[in-house]
Design an enzyme around this catalytic site. Structure first.
Site, short mmCIF file in Angstrom:
data_model
loop_
_atom_site.label_atom_id
_atom_site.label_comp_id
_atom_site.label_asym_id
_atom_site.label_seq_id
_atom_site.Cartn_x
_atom_site.Cartn_y
_atom_site.Cartn_z
N GLU A 74 -2.68 5.04 3.24
CA GLU A 74 -2.50 3.54 2.09
C GLU A 74 -3.55 2.55 2.52
O GLU A 74 -3.55 2.12 1.46
CB GLU A 74 -1.43 3.22 3.65
CG GLU A 74 0.21 3.05 3.84
CD GLU A 74 0.44 4.38 4.29
OE1 GLU A 74 -0.29 5.09 5.29
OE2 GLU A 74 1.80 4.74 4.30
N HIS A 87 12.94 5.95 13.19
CA HIS A 87 12.70 5.73 11.81
C HIS A 87 13.03 7.18 11.36
O HIS A 87 13.56 8.13 11.60
CB HIS A 87 11.21 5.95 11.51
CG HIS A 87 10.84 5.79 9.86
ND1 HIS A 87 11.05 7.29 8.52
CD2 HIS A 87 10.09 5.15 8.29
CE1 HIS A 87 10.74 6.54 8.02
NE2 HIS A 87 10.05 5.68 7.83
N ASP A 94 0.66 -1.29 -0.47
CA ASP A 94 0.49 -0.26 -0.12
C ASP A 94 0.85 1.22 -0.24
O ASP A 94 0.00 1.95 0.16
CB ASP A 94 -0.60 0.22 1.16
CG ASP A 94 -0.01 -0.67 2.46
OD1 ASP A 94 1.29 0.27 2.19
OD2 ASP A 94 -0.87 -0.85 3.60
N GLU A 109 -0.20 -8.72 -1.20
CA GLU A 109 -0.95 -8.65 0.13
C GLU A 109 -1.68 -7.79 -0.24
O GLU A 109 -2.67 -6.78 0.62
CB GLU A 109 0.59 -7.69 1.18
CG GLU A 109 0.21 -7.25 2.32
CD GLU A 109 0.93 -6.63 3.30
OE1 GLU A 109 1.23 -5.26 3.12
OE2 GLU A 109 1.59 -7.65 3.78
N HIS A 158 6.07 5.45 12.73
CA HIS A 158 6.28 5.99 12.25
C HIS A 158 5.48 6.49 11.11
O HIS A 158 5.34 7.45 10.21
CB HIS A 158 7.04 5.01 11.32
CG HIS A 158 6.37 4.52 10.45
ND1 HIS A 158 5.39 4.11 9.54
CD2 HIS A 158 6.12 3.06 10.52
CE1 HIS A 158 4.64 3.28 8.22
NE2 HIS A 158 5.69 2.62 9.52
C1 UD1 Z 1 6.59 4.87 3.92
C2 UD1 Z 1 5.56 4.61 3.78
C3 UD1 Z 1 4.66 3.79 4.33
C4 UD1 Z 1 5.61 2.72 4.82
C5 UD1 Z 1 7.09 2.95 5.35
C6 UD1 Z 1 7.78 2.32 6.02
C7 UD1 Z 1 4.22 5.64 1.54
C8 UD1 Z 1 3.44 6.69 1.87
N1 UD1 Z 1 3.95 5.46 2.80
O1 UD1 Z 1 6.16 5.93 4.69
O2 UD1 Z 1 3.75 3.02 4.48
O3 UD1 Z 1 5.00 1.62 6.00
O4 UD1 Z 1 7.26 3.90 3.90
O5 UD1 Z 1 8.43 2.52 6.87
O6 UD1 Z 1 4.44 5.37 1.32
N2 UD1 Z 1 13.71 8.34 4.92
C9 UD1 Z 1 15.17 8.71 4.76
N3 UD1 Z 1 16.01 7.03 4.56
C10 UD1 Z 1 15.13 6.78 4.27
C11 UD1 Z 1 13.69 6.21 4.44
C12 UD1 Z 1 12.78 7.47 4.71
O7 UD1 Z 1 15.23 9.82 4.99
O8 UD1 Z 1 15.91 5.76 3.37
C13 UD1 Z 1 13.48 9.82 5.43
C14 UD1 Z 1 12.28 10.85 4.52
O9 UD1 Z 1 13.51 12.15 5.07
C15 UD1 Z 1 12.14 10.72 3.82
C16 UD1 Z 1 10.82 10.47 4.97
O10 UD1 Z 1 11.38 9.89 5.45
O11 UD1 Z 1 12.09 11.96 3.66
C17 UD1 Z 1 9.43 10.14 4.68
O12 UD1 Z 1 9.86 8.61 3.68
P1 UD1 Z 1 8.90 7.66 3.31
O13 UD1 Z 1 9.19 6.89 2.30
O14 UD1 Z 1 7.10 9.20 2.27
O15 UD1 Z 1 7.49 7.88 4.37
P2 UD1 Z 1 7.30 6.89 5.27
O16 UD1 Z 1 6.63 7.25 6.59
O17 UD1 Z 1 9.17 5.83 5.17
N1 UDP Z 2 12.23 -3.57 10.67
C1 UDP Z 2 13.14 -3.12 10.49
N2 UDP Z 2 14.27 -2.48 11.30
C2 UDP Z 2 13.56 -1.34 12.41
C3 UDP Z 2 12.55 -1.58 12.16
C4 UDP Z 2 11.10 -2.26 11.60
O1 UDP Z 2 13.45 -3.85 9.90
O2 UDP Z 2 15.01 -1.02 12.96
C5 UDP Z 2 11.21 -4.34 10.05
C6 UDP Z 2 10.33 -4.82 10.81
O3 UDP Z 2 10.96 -6.27 10.82
C7 UDP Z 2 8.63 -5.31 9.30
C8 UDP Z 2 9.55 -3.71 8.81
O4 UDP Z 2 10.44 -3.47 9.28
O5 UDP Z 2 9.72 -6.55 8.45
C9 UDP Z 2 8.40 -2.96 9.31
O6 UDP Z 2 8.94 -1.64 8.22
P1 UDP Z 2 7.71 -0.43 8.40
O7 UDP Z 2 7.39 -0.16 9.77
O8 UDP Z 2 8.53 1.11 7.98
O9 UDP Z 2 6.55 -0.44 8.07
P2 UDP Z 2 4.75 -1.05 7.38
O10 UDP Z 2 5.35 -2.32 7.58
O11 UDP Z 2 4.64 -0.34 8.33
O12 UDP Z 2 4.61 -0.41 6.34
#
Ligand code: UD1
Ligand code: UDP
Length: 360
Positions: free
Chosen positions: A132, A234, A96, A118, A201
């Site tokens: 999502e 995160h 999602d 999924e 997060h």
């Molecule tokens: C995204 C997904 C969410 C998922 C989550 C997993 C969408 C809308 N959201 O949310 O469904 O649960 O990922 O973690 O797709 N950032 C870094 N390094 C990284 C990743 C993120 O610095 O490797 C920071 C950046 O500033 C980025 C911000 O986190 O702009 C947000 O990342 P983004 O992918 O937009 O949203 P998530 O909250 O991670």
């Molecule tokens: N996870 C990880 N390291 C962390 C926190 C989470 O590898 O420090 C893994 C966790 O085991 C799970 C996945 O990340 O498989 C969950 O990702 P996240 O919570 O970012 O996204 P969501 O599942 O909510 O989309």
């Protein structure tokens, strides 16, 4: 040879796609290419290396504090170009995220069929989780094949008018991944005292919501000094800022960078309970029999809620504090939830998906 393009871009998608990608390496007659959107970077690449996954295309879209519209536009454009070049017969997306939604939309615009892994998770509230829940519904509308993890997700899809013959109940591949990491060695040194593992997060949480969650954790840590909380924060700068403001000074809170998957699973297997708003962590913890408090107002994983593995507690400070405390003080109730919940999968989801992909 039929051509398959797998599109994903975030940590959880990589974790849940990995067992499928590994199995596809030996699968005839499917040629597979991987398109990583790069919606995540530092949280994504370690998962790719762990499983030896190399992307054929990397769109590298991530920017600091990126907006939903920016990510959607960048992924839509980038995946469209890859589709032009590779011309796959089928596109595979997961879950999602914006990468999944925009990757699916790009394929839909080019009339290339999409298979959605999924599929069918629903919270029932379009704003929770946001965006999502919208992404899931939109992906279902556009997809030709739906890999539903549970019977409940199949029922959700049927109730939205999706043809039953295009739905396949497979289990969730996250359990396959858990079985893979159980064979790997973690270097993480865990506390000798009982500890809570926490992740937070979600985008739909306001700063006030996140602060309320952190204040509840703060009170808990002060009142139960013999316990500790491990919180891999995160990379979103908003979470880094609020967690360091509210939790940093406590001696029994470990604020760490995101843990490697192997280390995180090791911590999950050994924690006293989990406090999370993550989707994947709910499934993993339930399977491992660790009690889960969900700091959200809804869950799309109600299979776990029904058997008592997950408890949705919202984001009110007092309610979170009470729910955490109850898992320490009410020892009888705590023991009752210490059993593995098999509702999300049995570790064979990726093989089922591959078998169906070969047929379709
Ligand atoms: C995204 C997904 C969410 C998922 C989550 C997993 C969408 C809308 N959201 O949310 O469904 O649960 O990922 O973690 O797709 N950032 C870094 N390094 C990284 C990743 C993120 O610095 O490797 C920071 C950046 O500033 C980025 C911000 O986190 O702009 C947000 O990342 P983004 O992918 O937009 O949203 P998530 O909250 O991670
Ligand atoms: N996870 C990880 N390291 C962390 C926190 C989470 O590898 O420090 C893994 C966790 O085991 C799970 C996945 O990340 O498989 C969950 O990702 P996240 O919570 O970012 O996204 P969501 O599942 O909510 O989309």
């Amino acid at each position: 040879m039929k051509k398959l393009l797998i599109v994903f871009g975030t940590r959880p998608e990589a974790i849940k796609m990995a067992p499928i990608i590994i199995k596809l390496r030996d699968t005839q007659p499917i040629e597979t290419r991987i398109c990583v959107t790069g919606q995540h970077k530092d949280m994504l690449y370690p998962v790719l290396s762990l499983f030896g996954i190399e992307a054929h295309y990397d769109l590298s879209v991530m920017k600091k504090e990126q907006s939903l519209s920016y990510v959607t536009g960048a992924v839509l454009d980038g995946v469209s170009n890859v589709l032009e070049e590779y011309a796959p017969d089928l596109v595979l997306v997961h879950g999602d995220t914006t990468s999944a939604f925009a990757g699916c939309l790009a394929s839909f615009y080019k009339s290339i069929p999409v298979a959605h892994i999924e599929a069918g998770l629903r919270s029932g509230d379009i704003f929770s989780p946001f965006p999502e829940e919208f992404n899931r519904r939109a992906i279902s509308l556009m997809s030709s094949f739906h890999f539903a993890p549970t019977e409940e997700s199949r029922t959700n899809l049927i109730s939205e008018g999706i043809n039953d013959s295009s739905i396949f109940v497979t289990g969730n591949t996250v359990i396959d991944t858990l079985l893979l990491t159980s064979q790997m060695r973690s270097e993480l040194i865990l506390p000798s005292s009982p500890f809570v593992l926490m992740t937070v997060h979600r985008r739909e949480h306001s700063d006030a919501d996140i602060s309320a969650i952190f204040r509840a954790v703060r009170r808990f840590c002060i009142d139960y000094p013999s316990l500790c909380v491990i919180y891999p924060v995160h990379k979103n700068p908003r979470l880094l800022r609020l967690s360091s403001q509210i939790l940093q000074d406590l001696p029994n809170v470990a604020l760490t960078p995101p843990l490697s998957l192997v280390d995180f699973h090791h911590a999950l297997r050994n924690c006293h309970f989990v406090l999370t708003d993550s989707g994947g962590v709910q499934e993993e913890a339930a399977y491992l029999g660790r009690p889960v408090l969900v700091v959200r107002n809804t869950t799309e994983r109600s299979e776990g809620e029904r058997v008592g593995a997950l408890k949705v507690i919202g984001n009110d400070e007092q309610r979170i504090y009470q729910a955490m405390s109850a898992l320490i003080t009410e020892k009888g109730n705590y023991k009752k939830v210490l059993h593995s919940c098999l509702a999300f999968g049995d570790g064979h989801a990726s093989q089922r998906i591959i078998d169906i992909l070969q047929k379709i």
